[in-house]
Design a protein around this motif. Structure first.
Motif, PDB file in Angstrom:
ATOM      1  N   ALA A  16      -3.579  -6.752  -6.029  1.00 32.08           N
ATOM      2  CA  ALA A  16      -2.747  -6.341  -5.339  1.00 32.08           C
ATOM      3  C   ALA A  16      -1.519  -6.959  -5.405  1.00 32.08           C
ATOM      4  N   VAL A  17      -1.237  -8.147  -5.669  1.00 31.83           N
ATOM      5  CA  VAL A  17      -0.205  -8.904  -5.810  1.00 31.83           C
ATOM      6  C   VAL A  17       0.499  -8.425  -7.056  1.00 31.83           C
ATOM      7  N   LYS A  18      -0.514  -8.178  -7.990  1.00 31.10           N
ATOM      8  CA  LYS A  18       0.307  -7.790  -9.412  1.00 31.10           C
ATOM      9  C   LYS A  18       0.609  -6.293  -9.088  1.00 31.10           C
ATOM     10  N   MET A  19       0.015  -5.386  -8.339  1.00 25.14           N
ATOM     11  CA  MET A  19       0.422  -3.695  -8.138  1.00 25.14           C
ATOM     12  C   MET A  19       1.870  -3.854  -7.247  1.00 25.14           C
ATOM     13  N   LEU A  20       1.774  -4.906  -6.301  1.00 23.39           N
ATOM     14  CA  LEU A  20       3.316  -5.065  -5.794  1.00 23.39           C
ATOM     15  C   LEU A  20       4.137  -5.391  -6.693  1.00 23.39           C
ATOM     16  N   GLN A  21       4.040  -6.336  -7.537  1.00 22.26           N
ATOM     17  CA  GLN A  21       4.977  -6.922  -8.621  1.00 22.26           C
ATOM     18  C   GLN A  21       5.466  -5.880  -9.481  1.00 22.26           C
ATOM     19  N   VAL A  22       4.428  -5.179  -9.962  1.00 25.58           N
ATOM     20  CA  VAL A  22       4.798  -3.950 -11.052  1.00 25.58           C
ATOM     21  C   VAL A  22       5.264  -2.783 -10.481  1.00 25.58           C
ATOM     22  N   PHE A  23       4.399  -2.231  -9.515  1.00 27.06           N
ATOM     23  CA  PHE A  23       4.596  -0.784  -9.054  1.00 27.06           C
ATOM     24  C   PHE A  23       5.879  -0.759  -8.277  1.00 27.06           C
ATOM     25  N   LEU A  24       6.101  -1.793  -7.120  1.00 27.72           N
ATOM     26  CA  LEU A  24       7.230  -1.896  -6.332  1.00 27.72           C
ATOM     27  C   LEU A  24       8.155  -2.714  -6.627  1.00 27.72           C
ATOM     28  N   GLN A  25       8.153  -3.561  -7.778  1.00 26.82           N
ATOM     29  CA  GLN A  25       9.237  -4.319  -8.382  1.00 26.82           C
ATOM     30  C   GLN A  25       9.538  -5.492  -7.347  1.00 26.82           C
ATOM     31  N   VAL A  26       8.680  -6.166  -7.099  1.00 25.61           N
ATOM     32  CA  VAL A  26       8.472  -7.579  -6.059  1.00 25.61           C
ATOM     33  C   VAL A  26       8.119  -8.511  -6.999  1.00 25.61           C
ATOM     34  N   GLN A  27       8.934  -9.645  -7.169  1.00 23.68           N
ATOM     35  CA  GLN A  27       8.472 -10.832  -7.791  1.00 23.68           C
ATOM     36  C   GLN A  27       7.741 -11.580  -6.728  1.00 23.68           C
ATOM     37  N   THR A  28       6.641 -12.271  -7.390  1.00 20.40           N
ATOM     38  CA  THR A  28       5.876 -13.046  -6.807  1.00 20.40           C
ATOM     39  C   THR A  28       6.164 -14.479  -6.663  1.00 20.40           C
ATOM     40  N   ASP A  29       6.411 -15.041  -5.517  1.00 22.30           N
ATOM     41  CA  ASP A  29       6.860 -16.380  -5.210  1.00 22.30           C
ATOM     42  C   ASP A  29       5.879 -17.133  -4.426  1.00 22.30           C
ATOM     43  N   GLY A  30       4.819 -16.598  -3.922  1.00 25.17           N
ATOM     44  CA  GLY A  30       3.937 -17.112  -3.188  1.00 25.17           C
ATOM     45  C   GLY A  30       4.485 -17.142  -1.549  1.00 25.17           C
ATOM     46  N   ILE A  31       5.234 -16.563  -1.362  1.00 28.49           N
ATOM     47  CA  ILE A  31       5.874 -16.345   0.133  1.00 28.49           C
ATOM     48  C   ILE A  31       5.941 -14.774   0.578  1.00 28.49           C
ATOM     49  N   PHE A  32       5.267 -14.425   1.835  1.00 26.21           N
ATOM     50  CA  PHE A  32       5.191 -12.996   2.314  1.00 26.21           C
ATOM     51  C   PHE A  32       6.751 -13.101   2.985  1.00 26.21           C
ATOM     52  N   GLY A  33       7.582 -12.863   2.163  1.00 26.30           N
ATOM     53  CA  GLY A  33       9.217 -12.751   2.575  1.00 26.30           C
ATOM     54  C   GLY A  33       9.543 -11.324   2.839  1.00 26.30           C
ATOM     55  N   THR A  34      10.758 -11.087   3.060  1.00 19.45           N
ATOM     56  CA  THR A  34      11.431  -9.818   3.319  1.00 19.45           C
ATOM     57  C   THR A  34      11.102  -9.092   2.403  1.00 19.45           C
ATOM     58  N   GLU A  35      11.392  -9.300   0.983  1.00 19.99           N
ATOM     59  CA  GLU A  35      11.210  -8.342  -0.155  1.00 19.99           C
ATOM     60  C   GLU A  35       9.638  -7.659  -0.177  1.00 19.99           C
ATOM     61  N   THR A  36       8.856  -8.626  -0.046  1.00 18.66           N
ATOM     62  CA  THR A  36       7.315  -8.457   0.186  1.00 18.66           C
ATOM     63  C   THR A  36       7.074  -7.462   1.177  1.00 18.66           C
ATOM     64  N   GLU A  37       7.622  -7.594   2.338  1.00 14.00           N
ATOM     65  CA  GLU A  37       7.581  -6.682   3.683  1.00 14.00           C
ATOM     66  C   GLU A  37       8.071  -5.614   3.405  1.00 14.00           C
ATOM     67  N   SER A  50       0.993   3.902   8.993  1.00 12.02           N
ATOM     68  CA  SER A  50       2.200   3.138   9.871  1.00 12.02           C
ATOM     69  C   SER A  50       2.707   2.057   8.961  1.00 12.02           C
ATOM     70  N   ALA A  51       3.991   2.113   8.901  1.00 13.11           N
ATOM     71  CA  ALA A  51       4.873   1.333   8.144  1.00 13.11           C
ATOM     72  C   ALA A  51       5.383   0.225   8.869  1.00 13.11           C
ATOM     73  N   ASP A  52       4.193  -0.725   9.350  1.00 15.64           N
ATOM     74  CA  ASP A  52       4.492  -2.051  10.137  1.00 15.64           C
ATOM     75  C   ASP A  52       4.758  -3.148   9.292  1.00 15.64           C
ATOM     76  N   GLY A  53       4.625  -3.161   7.636  1.00 12.45           N
ATOM     77  CA  GLY A  53       4.898  -4.219   7.179  1.00 12.45           C
ATOM     78  C   GLY A  53       3.675  -5.604   7.315  1.00 12.45           C
ATOM     79  N   ILE A  54       2.535  -5.032   7.910  1.00 15.28           N
ATOM     80  CA  ILE A  54       1.518  -5.766   8.164  1.00 15.28           C
ATOM     81  C   ILE A  54       0.256  -5.339   7.106  1.00 15.28           C
ATOM     82  N   CYS A  55      -0.230  -6.368   6.242  1.00 17.80           N
ATOM     83  CA  CYS A  55      -1.164  -5.859   5.098  1.00 17.80           C
ATOM     84  C   CYS A  55      -2.675  -6.127   5.829  1.00 17.80           C
ATOM     85  N   GLY A  56      -2.984  -5.310   6.619  1.00 16.77           N
ATOM     86  CA  GLY A  56      -4.363  -5.135   7.357  1.00 16.77           C
ATOM     87  C   GLY A  56      -5.483  -4.468   6.654  1.00 16.77           C
ATOM     88  N   LYS A  57      -6.253  -4.290   7.229  1.00 17.26           N
ATOM     89  CA  LYS A  57      -7.709  -3.570   6.536  1.00 17.26           C
ATOM     90  C   LYS A  57      -7.056  -2.374   5.892  1.00 17.26           C
TER      91      LYS A  57
END
Length: 75
Positions: A16-37, A50-57
């Motif tokens: 999932a981290v890799k998908m976010l990095q590649v597909f959504l062009q997010v750099q992985t830094d180990g922090i769930f910051g604004t860019e990841t949200e 619901s686009a709440d920015g919470i990665c739940g079930k």
């Protein structure tokens, strides 16, 4: 460390981290910051959640479905 015997949840999380990095062009830094949200919110909108920015079930399930159904460049 990921090994062939690694638990599925660990594999899914790293994929999932890799998908976010590649597909959504997010750099992985180990922090769930604004860019990841923001990337997660975009993903949630694109998958009719619901686009709440919470990665739940529901988000984890949608990420897993997308990983099975799609191939991403550099993945």
């Amino acid at each position: 460390t990921l090994l062939a015997s690694s638990a599925a949840s660990d594999v899914y999380k790293r994929q999932a981290v890799k998908m976010l990095q590649v597909f959504l062009q997010v750099q992985t830094d180990g922090i769930f910051g604004t860019e990841t949200e923001n990337a997660l919110r975009t993903f949630q909108k694109n998958t009719n959640q619901s686009a709440d920015g919470i990665c739940g079930k529901n988000s984890w399930t949608a990420i897993a479905v997308h990983m099975r159904e799609n191939t991403y460049a550099g993945y």
